[in-house]
Scaffold this motif. Structure first.
Motif, mmCIF file in Angstrom:
data_model
loop_
_atom_site.group_PDB
_atom_site.id
_atom_site.type_symbol
_atom_site.label_atom_id
_atom_site.label_comp_id
_atom_site.label_asym_id
_atom_site.label_seq_id
_atom_site.Cartn_x
_atom_site.Cartn_y
_atom_site.Cartn_z
ATOM 1 N N GLN A 142 -34.859 -11.626 37.271
ATOM 2 C CA GLN A 142 -36.047 -10.872 37.676
ATOM 3 C C GLN A 142 -35.840 -9.386 37.398
ATOM 4 O O GLN A 142 -36.734 -8.704 36.878
ATOM 5 C CB GLN A 142 -36.329 -11.090 39.160
ATOM 6 C CG GLN A 142 -36.848 -12.468 39.509
ATOM 7 C CD GLN A 142 -37.193 -12.579 40.987
ATOM 8 O OE1 GLN A 142 -36.974 -11.650 41.764
ATOM 9 N NE2 GLN A 142 -37.723 -13.722 41.377
ATOM 10 N N ALA A 143 -34.651 -8.890 37.747
ATOM 11 C CA ALA A 143 -34.345 -7.476 37.525
ATOM 12 C C ALA A 143 -34.349 -7.149 36.036
ATOM 13 O O ALA A 143 -34.891 -6.124 35.611
ATOM 14 C CB ALA A 143 -32.980 -7.137 38.138
ATOM 15 N N LEU A 144 -33.760 -8.024 35.232
ATOM 16 C CA LEU A 144 -33.723 -7.805 33.788
ATOM 17 C C LEU A 144 -35.133 -7.802 33.194
ATOM 18 O O LEU A 144 -35.442 -6.994 32.308
ATOM 19 C CB LEU A 144 -32.875 -8.888 33.114
ATOM 20 C CG LEU A 144 -31.364 -8.777 33.302
ATOM 21 C CD1 LEU A 144 -30.666 -10.041 32.786
ATOM 22 C CD2 LEU A 144 -30.807 -7.553 32.590
ATOM 23 N N LEU A 145 -35.983 -8.699 33.671
ATOM 24 C CA LEU A 145 -37.350 -8.776 33.147
ATOM 25 C C LEU A 145 -38.137 -7.527 33.526
ATOM 26 O O LEU A 145 -38.921 -7.007 32.721
ATOM 27 C CB LEU A 145 -38.054 -10.026 33.683
ATOM 28 C CG LEU A 145 -39.418 -10.339 33.041
ATOM 29 C CD1 LEU A 145 -39.236 -10.730 31.583
ATOM 30 C CD2 LEU A 145 -40.124 -11.464 33.805
ATOM 31 N N LEU A 146 -37.930 -7.019 34.735
ATOM 32 C CA LEU A 146 -38.633 -5.810 35.164
ATOM 33 C C LEU A 146 -38.189 -4.612 34.328
ATOM 34 O O LEU A 146 -39.020 -3.794 33.900
ATOM 35 C CB LEU A 146 -38.357 -5.543 36.644
ATOM 36 C CG LEU A 146 -39.128 -4.376 37.268
ATOM 37 C CD1 LEU A 146 -40.628 -4.637 37.232
ATOM 38 C CD2 LEU A 146 -38.672 -4.150 38.719
ATOM 39 N N VAL A 147 -36.896 -4.488 34.095
ATOM 40 C CA VAL A 147 -36.387 -3.399 33.259
ATOM 41 C C VAL A 147 -36.900 -3.555 31.826
ATOM 42 O O VAL A 147 -37.274 -2.565 31.181
ATOM 43 C CB VAL A 147 -34.840 -3.376 33.287
ATOM 44 C CG1 VAL A 147 -34.302 -2.404 32.234
ATOM 45 C CG2 VAL A 147 -34.340 -2.981 34.671
ATOM 46 N N PHE A 148 -36.951 -4.791 31.340
ATOM 47 C CA PHE A 148 -37.494 -5.054 30.006
ATOM 48 C C PHE A 148 -38.935 -4.551 29.901
ATOM 49 O O PHE A 148 -39.321 -3.939 28.896
ATOM 50 C CB PHE A 148 -37.440 -6.554 29.716
ATOM 51 C CG PHE A 148 -38.173 -6.972 28.469
ATOM 52 C CD1 PHE A 148 -37.644 -6.711 27.213
ATOM 53 C CD2 PHE A 148 -39.389 -7.642 28.550
ATOM 54 C CE1 PHE A 148 -38.317 -7.097 26.060
ATOM 55 C CE2 PHE A 148 -40.068 -8.031 27.409
ATOM 56 C CZ PHE A 148 -39.531 -7.757 26.153
#
Length: 291
Positions: free
Chosen positions: A238-244
């Motif tokens: 989830q964190a990676l997708l938000l940063v993406f």
């Protein structure tokens, strides 16, 4: 939290800034280095991550689907805004759709979430990269043959790496170590080359550049949040997708615009201003994802 975010972002922007200063003062010709990076070092990085015996593509299917939705959703938002604003769709949509998940996304993921985040970050990069070299190229030139996309070294490395990983083939450890060493060159060279490339960009459409620079991360983060309501992802993904979602437009958009003569000056402005405003939006995305 503030100091942690500064510690994460400082290496990225320090190397990029060094590249910018070197580009202004020394004016290095990185064309050969960039070609080596795209044809050798980045494919090595991708292959090493995907062919790793600890990488199981089935575990990342929800993340791959979520990434696809964010990329396509960003394109849809860009198309709607371009039509309403009277902007050429082929000029505006690609920078909204394809972000800097290579130059900034991969190193940022590792610095923020550790080495174990490289595999899911590469999975995200793979989706965006495949779409950019296929649909992104077709959007600028409908005569592009999509079947030739497999000839792109990073795409080929993706396919081979996935095949090796799915088949459970163990690459000879010394060979894999050599491939990883080549891949380790990719990230710092990406950042340095990004800084040099920005010195070549000319701002001719400041209003459009600022507008696109704000819309890209805002719409990306909103889309990532909406997708996470539908697709259940582990906290780190989830964190990676938000940063993406918060990443600025990819420099590759400018290269494509030059190649296909699609208003490269306007695209350059969107890319340059977008990467500068990343100083504002990436800390926000990290603050939300590191809570």
């Amino acid at each position: 939290m503030a100091m942690r975010i500064v510690a994460i972002l400082f290496p990225l922007f320090a190397i990029t800034a060094l590249g910018f200063v070197a580009g202004r003062r020394l004016k290095p010709d990185l064309s050969h280095a960039n070609k080596l990076n795209m044809d050798v070092f980045v494919p090595a990085l991708v292959f090493a991550a995907l062919a790793n015996k600890e990488f199981h593509v089935t575990e990342y299917l929800p993340l791959l689907g979520a990434t696809l939705l964010v990329v396509l959703g960003s394109g849809a938002v860009g198309w709607a805004v371009a039509r309403m604003a009277g902007i050429d769709v082929r000029t505006f949509v690609p920078p909204q759709m394809f972000n800097n998940c290579g130059n900034l996304g991969l190193p940022l993921s590792v610095l923020a979430f550790g080495d174990s985040a490289l595999a899911p970050a590469v999975a995200i990069f793979t989706v965006s990269n495949l779409l950019h070299f296929s649909y992104g190229a077709w959007l600028l030139d409908h005569k592009v043959r999509l079947i030739n996309v497999w000839r792109v070294p990073s795409v080929l490395a993706t396919l081979v790496g996935l095949a090796v990983g799915v088949a459970g083939i163990e690459v000879w450890p010394p060979l894999m170590h050599a491939i990883r060493m080549l891949g380790d060159i990719a990230i710092p060279l990406m950042l340095f080359a990004l800084g040099v490339r920005l010195t070549d960009s000319r701002i001719t459409s400041i209003g459009l550049g600022v507008f696109a620079a704000v819309l890209r991360p805002v719409s990306g983060m909103v889309l990532a949040w909406l997708v996470m309501l539908v697709i259940d992802l582990p906290p780190r993904e989830q964190a990676l997708l938000l940063v993406f979602g918060a990443l600025p437009p990819a420099v590759l958009n400018y290269i494509f615009a030059e190649r296909y003569r699609q208003e490269p000056e306007k695209v350059a402005s969107m890319v340059l201003i977008g990467n500068v405003t990343a100083l504002l939006f990436l800390p926000l995305a990290l603050a939300l994802s590191l809570e």
